[in-house]
Design a protein around this motif. Structure first.
Motif, PDB file in Angstrom:
ATOM      1  N   PRO A  68      52.161  67.800   0.789  1.00 51.07           N
ATOM      2  CA  PRO A  68      51.315  68.669  -0.051  1.00 51.07           C
ATOM      3  C   PRO A  68      51.864  70.076  -0.159  1.00 51.07           C
ATOM      4  O   PRO A  68      52.599  70.539   0.718  1.00 51.07           O
ATOM      5  N   THR A  69      51.530  70.726  -1.268  1.00 50.64           N
ATOM      6  CA  THR A  69      51.918  72.115  -1.473  1.00 50.64           C
ATOM      7  C   THR A  69      50.904  73.013  -0.786  1.00 50.64           C
ATOM      8  O   THR A  69      49.739  73.060  -1.168  1.00 50.64           O
ATOM      9  N   GLY A  70      51.316  73.698   0.240  1.00 54.69           N
ATOM     10  CA  GLY A  70      50.417  74.574   0.971  1.00 54.69           C
ATOM     11  C   GLY A  70      49.617  73.824   2.021  1.00 54.69           C
ATOM     12  O   GLY A  70      49.595  72.602   2.074  1.00 54.69           O
ATOM     13  N   GLU A  71      48.932  74.565   2.871  1.00 56.43           N
ATOM     14  CA  GLU A  71      48.138  73.981   3.955  1.00 56.43           C
ATOM     15  C   GLU A  71      46.892  73.308   3.409  1.00 56.43           C
ATOM     16  O   GLU A  71      46.269  73.767   2.459  1.00 56.43           O
ATOM     17  N   VAL A  72      46.522  72.189   4.017  1.00 56.13           N
ATOM     18  CA  VAL A  72      45.303  71.482   3.642  1.00 56.13           C
ATOM     19  C   VAL A  72      44.157  72.036   4.488  1.00 56.13           C
ATOM     20  O   VAL A  72      44.056  71.767   5.686  1.00 56.13           O
ATOM     21  N   ASP A  73      43.294  72.811   3.875  1.00 55.44           N
ATOM     22  CA  ASP A  73      42.152  73.406   4.569  1.00 55.44           C
ATOM     23  C   ASP A  73      40.960  72.471   4.408  1.00 55.44           C
ATOM     24  O   ASP A  73      40.430  72.308   3.306  1.00 55.44           O
ATOM     25  N   LEU A  74      40.551  71.849   5.508  1.00 56.19           N
ATOM     26  CA  LEU A  74      39.465  70.874   5.457  1.00 56.19           C
ATOM     27  C   LEU A  74      38.103  71.483   5.762  1.00 56.19           C
ATOM     28  O   LEU A  74      37.114  70.758   5.894  1.00 56.19           O
TER      29      LEU A  74
END
Length: 285
Positions: free
Chosen positions: A218-224
């Protein structure tokens, strides 16, 4: 214990697709048992399908997709052997079929409308409820996205006849696997690769690529952070949530599914999934 499908030609071995997970489980000290998926999927003889499962225990299934009614058959057959599935048939149905989880995730997933059954009047009612514009079509549990233009993508919901041709083709392709009814989802423009997140008892246990794009990141961090308060109240034991970034930058939910029948991308170490399950301490409810 973890239950895997047996190889149809070598029933004492796990199906090749799940062999690495079975080996990782055994290496981690997790008991493994095999079931006959073909018998389960056909509904012919669930008791014989689980005859190789040891009596007495608690189990998590890791195998090919099952219809909700067939999963219920599996639960009954195992109960006769004093084995309880941690995910109940009711929980499996809610995770496996879009109408079971949609309302809880409505704010973070494309607008949707669906039918019960496959008749044209109900389809038109659902189509009109979404209004005009493009949409993506599926049934309650699965799409035919690999037949995108003929059985998945509807360019304009206002064109009823063209939309119905797509629906008819989807119904043909899904054949006996067609589940519940049609689901129309408003088309949204996404960017980048999908991400598959694995959740145990409302907590994210693993983040990885989607099986369709196993080598993509994924592009960038996955903020859940936005997702945690939505998934936890669903009270589902083991699920996956597939995410993708909207063109405007927001993360959107593409799909929620039961983790027992969610595919593991080849690039995700099978031991990582087993470890994630072990660390989450899936205790009986």
């Amino acid at each position: 214990m973890l239950l895997f499908p047996a190889d149809p030609l070598r029933p004492r071995r796990p199906d090749d697709h799940f062999a690495a997970e079975a080996a990782a489980a055994r290496a981690a000290g997790v008991p493994v048992a095999l079931v006959d998926h073909d018998l389960l999927a056909s509904g012919q003889d669930p008791a014989r399908a689980v005859a190789a499962v040891p009596t007495c225990g608690v189990a998590v299934y890791r195998g090919w997709m099952l219809r909700a009614d067939r999963y219920a058959d599996l639960a009954v057959a195992l109960a006769a052997r004093d084995v309880r599935l941690k995910t109940t048939p009711e929980q499996y149905r809610r995770a496996h079929e879009l109408p079971g989880w949609y309302e809880s995730l409505r704010s973070v997933t494309p607008d949707s409308a669906w039918t019960t059954g496959a008749d044209r009047p109900a389809f038109d009612t659902a189509r009109q409820a979404l209004g005009g514009g493009p949409a993506v079509l599926r049934d309650w549990s699965k799409s035919a996205k690999h037949h995108w233009h003929e059985a998945a993508f509807i360019p304009d919901l206002a064109d009823g006849d063209a939309a119905w041709r797509v629906a008819t083709r989807l119904r043909e392709l899904r054949e006996d696997d067609f589940t519940g009814g049609f689901v129309l989802r408003r088309f949204e423009r996404f960017t980048g690769a999908e991400v598959r997140t694995w959740w145990v008892d409302g907590r994210c246990a693993l983040v990885g690529p989607h099986p369709d794009t196993p080598g993509a990141t994924p592009t960038g961090e996955v903020d859940l952070g936005f997702l945690i308060p939505l998934v936890a109240p669903l009270d589902l034991r083991f699920v996956t949530v597939d995410l993708v970034r909207h063109a405007d930058g927001r993360w959107r939910v593409v799909e929620l599914g039961d983790g027992q029948v969610s595919d593991r991308p080849a690039t995700v170490d099978p031991a990582a999934l087993v470890t994630a399950l072990s660390r989450a301490h899936l205790e009986p409810a």
